[in-house]
Design an enzyme around this catalytic site. Structure first.
Site, PDB file in Angstrom:
ATOM      1  N   ARG A   1     119.117  48.534  69.052  1.00  0.00           N
ATOM      2  CA  ARG A   1     117.887  47.752  69.252  1.00  0.00           C
ATOM      3  C   ARG A   1     117.757  46.635  68.223  1.00  0.00           C
ATOM      4  O   ARG A   1     116.689  46.372  67.700  1.00  0.00           O
ATOM      5  CB  ARG A   1     116.675  48.660  69.189  1.00  0.00           C
ATOM      6  N   CYS A   2     118.847  45.984  67.956  1.00  0.00           N
ATOM      7  CA  CYS A   2     118.917  44.928  66.944  1.00  0.00           C
ATOM      8  C   CYS A   2     119.155  43.599  67.643  1.00  0.00           C
ATOM      9  O   CYS A   2     119.751  43.555  68.724  1.00  0.00           O
ATOM     10  CB  CYS A   2     120.084  45.253  65.996  1.00  0.00           C
ATOM     11  N   GLY A   3     118.698  42.524  67.047  1.00  0.00           N
ATOM     12  CA  GLY A   3     118.981  41.209  67.598  1.00  0.00           C
ATOM     13  C   GLY A   3     120.471  40.923  67.673  1.00  0.00           C
ATOM     14  O   GLY A   3     120.905  40.062  68.444  1.00  0.00           O
TER      15      GLY A   3
END
Length: 163
Positions: free
Chosen positions: A34-36
């Site tokens: 769930r990271c950019g």
């Protein structure tokens, strides 16, 4: 000490070590769903597909220490990686990469300096280390360096040059 000797656990709970991949070049990456930077999974899979037959294995190591960006269970992580990015490379159990609970693998990897001569703590998700066939780290790349960046590819290619 060779990184090959450090005990790990696969995402599905099987005890292992990087020694399972002895003789192969490794690209070890601390990952998060769930990271950019999560779209880097696509580049990691691309490297696995392009260089796997030549002797590269990408190894993903989930970590939830950066803004809670890997909150899922091992099963959820495996499902996400497979369904979203078609990940075929091995994934390890979620670990801590910094602090008192730092996994021994990252105790060793954080001693490796990047191209700017900076060693130390993992700064964010998707830091990458190239490990030679003997289990020795040879290069470190920070999070914003894409897996398919010419510097990463060059470091991988250099490991095949003498083979």
């Amino acid at each position: 000490m060779s990184l090959h000797d450090i005990p790990l656990t696969t995402l599905d709970g099987r005890p292992t070590t990087l020694g399972e991949y002895a003789g192969r070049v490794l690209l070890v990456v601390n990952v998060a769903s769930r990271c950019g930077l999560t779209p880097q999974y696509a580049g990691l899979e691309q490297l696995q597909q392009e260089y796997g037959e030549r002797g590269l294995t990408v190894v993903g190591v989930p970590c939830n220490q950066f803004a809670g960006q890997e909150p899922g269970s091992n099963e959820e992580i495996a499902q996400f990686c497979s369904a979203t990015y078609g990940v075929s490379f091995p994934m390890m159990d979620k670990v801590e990469v910094n602090g008192e609970g730092r996994h021994p693998l990252f105790t060793e990897l954080t001693q490796v300096a990047d191209a700017d001569g900076e060693a130390g703590d993992v700064v964010w998700n998707f830091e990458k280390w190239v490990i030679d066939r003997d289990g020795q780290p040879v290069a470190r790349f920070r999070s914003r360096t894409e897996p398919t960046d010419p510097q990463v590819v060059g470091a991988i290619e250099a490991q095949f040059a003498g083979a």
